[in-house]
Design a protein around this motif. Structure first.
Motif, PDB file in Angstrom:
ATOM      1  N   SER A 106      -6.852  10.967  -3.878  1.00 51.31           N
ATOM      2  CA  SER A 106      -7.269   9.921  -2.946  1.00 51.31           C
ATOM      3  C   SER A 106      -6.218   9.847  -1.838  1.00 51.31           C
ATOM      4  O   SER A 106      -5.122  10.412  -1.960  1.00 51.31           O
ATOM      5  N   TYR A 107      -6.531   9.164  -0.768  1.00 54.08           N
ATOM      6  CA  TYR A 107      -5.580   9.019   0.341  1.00 54.08           C
ATOM      7  C   TYR A 107      -4.298   8.369  -0.172  1.00 54.08           C
ATOM      8  O   TYR A 107      -3.186   8.821   0.129  1.00 54.08           O
ATOM      9  N   VAL A 154       1.507   8.797  -2.140  1.00 56.87           N
ATOM     10  CA  VAL A 154       2.472   8.549  -3.217  1.00 56.87           C
ATOM     11  C   VAL A 154       3.153   9.847  -3.627  1.00 56.87           C
ATOM     12  O   VAL A 154       4.382   9.920  -3.776  1.00 56.87           O
ATOM     13  N   LYS A 155       2.373  10.908  -3.800  1.00 60.87           N
ATOM     14  CA  LYS A 155       2.902  12.199  -4.244  1.00 60.87           C
ATOM     15  C   LYS A 155       3.766  12.877  -3.191  1.00 60.87           C
ATOM     16  O   LYS A 155       4.760  13.528  -3.507  1.00 60.87           O
ATOM     17  N   ASN A 156       3.374  12.743  -1.937  1.00 60.73           N
ATOM     18  CA  ASN A 156       4.012  13.537  -0.887  1.00 60.73           C
ATOM     19  C   ASN A 156       5.029  12.782  -0.040  1.00 60.73           C
ATOM     20  O   ASN A 156       5.819  13.420   0.662  1.00 60.73           O
ATOM     21  N   LYS A 157       5.038  11.474  -0.097  1.00 59.57           N
ATOM     22  CA  LYS A 157       5.954  10.704   0.744  1.00 59.57           C
ATOM     23  C   LYS A 157       7.016   9.956  -0.048  1.00 59.57           C
ATOM     24  O   LYS A 157       7.836   9.254   0.534  1.00 59.57           O
ATOM     25  N   GLY A 158       6.987  10.109  -1.361  1.00 56.26           N
ATOM     26  CA  GLY A 158       8.013   9.467  -2.170  1.00 56.26           C
ATOM     27  C   GLY A 158       7.965   7.954  -2.132  1.00 56.26           C
ATOM     28  O   GLY A 158       8.998   7.290  -2.241  1.00 56.26           O
ATOM     29  N   MET A 159       6.780   7.405  -1.988  1.00 55.44           N
ATOM     30  CA  MET A 159       6.601   5.962  -1.932  1.00 55.44           C
ATOM     31  C   MET A 159       5.881   5.490  -3.185  1.00 55.44           C
ATOM     32  O   MET A 159       5.156   6.254  -3.822  1.00 55.44           O
ATOM     33  N   VAL A 207       2.605   2.072  -0.595  1.00 54.87           N
ATOM     34  CA  VAL A 207       1.515   2.755   0.097  1.00 54.87           C
ATOM     35  C   VAL A 207       0.365   1.802   0.364  1.00 54.87           C
ATOM     36  O   VAL A 207      -0.205   1.780   1.468  1.00 54.87           O
ATOM     37  N   LYS A 208       0.016   0.997  -0.633  1.00 56.04           N
ATOM     38  CA  LYS A 208      -1.074   0.044  -0.446  1.00 56.04           C
ATOM     39  C   LYS A 208      -0.760  -0.920   0.691  1.00 56.04           C
ATOM     40  O   LYS A 208      -1.622  -1.207   1.531  1.00 56.04           O
TER      41      LYS A 208
END
Length: 235
Positions: free
Chosen positions: A54-55, A60-65, A70-71
């Motif tokens: 999902s977006y 979460v996976k790629n930005k380390g957040m 993210v929400k």
């Protein structure tokens, strides 16, 4: 005067920037003397063509957040979009590689439909939750733009449009573009990000004034005689 806009159709601020830029154009008295050219930019070439995340999970996976971070970020972006009349549904967004979408845009540009293609793809991705890498989706969008199914499919298999896509990205590197949206006015001024309409308008006025000095209007003194006009009137 030429205006070039580097954009990725999966970039939320690119759609917002498009709307703000259009608002500025409505207030710009010389808008009919502008040529707007959309340029391809790909934020992440490693996203698979088949939907996987999902977006929110992708970020979460790629930005380390964290999920919460993210929400919160997506909620803020959704609000920003709403303020310019756009509806974002990140929970429906299909995260796929944007290459096919860019090939479609490059093809649409050859038909004078670059802006319309951008608009349709933004809407498909952010609002309607459509898969913009899917051939059938792109064919349907093509039909909405009065493009034939066969020619759309042929374009998506034509390496020429991949080359044009890569050419745009190389130009962006040469200009120092590090994020999108990025607006280049007469190859003299750059405007980065989804600026408010007033910022676009101010930059347009400065760039156009300089361009006009080098490209003065040609005004003819006309002696009128009997003639025919394009609407078929002869008098």
């Amino acid at each position: 005067m030429k205006i070039e806009i580097w954009s990725d159709v999966m970039c939320p601020f690119c759609y917002i920037g498009k709307r703000n830029f259009e608002t500025a154009l409505e207030q710009f008295e010389h808008k009919n003397e502008l040529e707007v050219v959309w340029k391809s930019y790909q934020l992440d070439s490693n996203i698979p063509e088949e939907p996987k995340d999902s977006y929110q999970d992708y970020l979460v996976k790629n930005k380390g957040m964290s999920q919460e971070q993210v929400k919160g970020m997506l909620d803020n972006v959704t609000l920003s979009a709403k303020q310019v009349g756009l509806e974002y549904n990140f929970d429906k967004a299909v995260m796929v590689n944007s290459l096919n979408a860019h090939k479609f845009i490059q093809f649409a540009k050859t038909k004078g439909l670059g802006d319309q293609a951008e608009e349709k793809l933004f809407l498909a991705f952010f609002t309607e939750g459509k898969n913009i890498a899917d051939i059938d989706t792109l064919v349907q969008i093509g039909k909405e733009l009065e493009l034939g199914e066969a020619e759309v499919k042929a374009a998506l298999n034509d390496e020429k449009f991949v080359s044009l896509f890569k050419q745009d990205i190389q130009e962006a590197r040469e200009l120092g573009v590090q994020g999108v949206p990025f607006f280049v006015l007469d190859r003299k001024y750059g405007v980065s990000g989804a600026q408010p309409p007033q910022a676009f308008l101010e930059n347009l006025e400065v760039a156009f004034d300089e361009w006009r000095k080098l490209n003065p209007e040609t005004k003819l003194e006309v002696t009128q005689g009997q003639s025919c006009s394009p609407d078929g009137t002869c008098e």
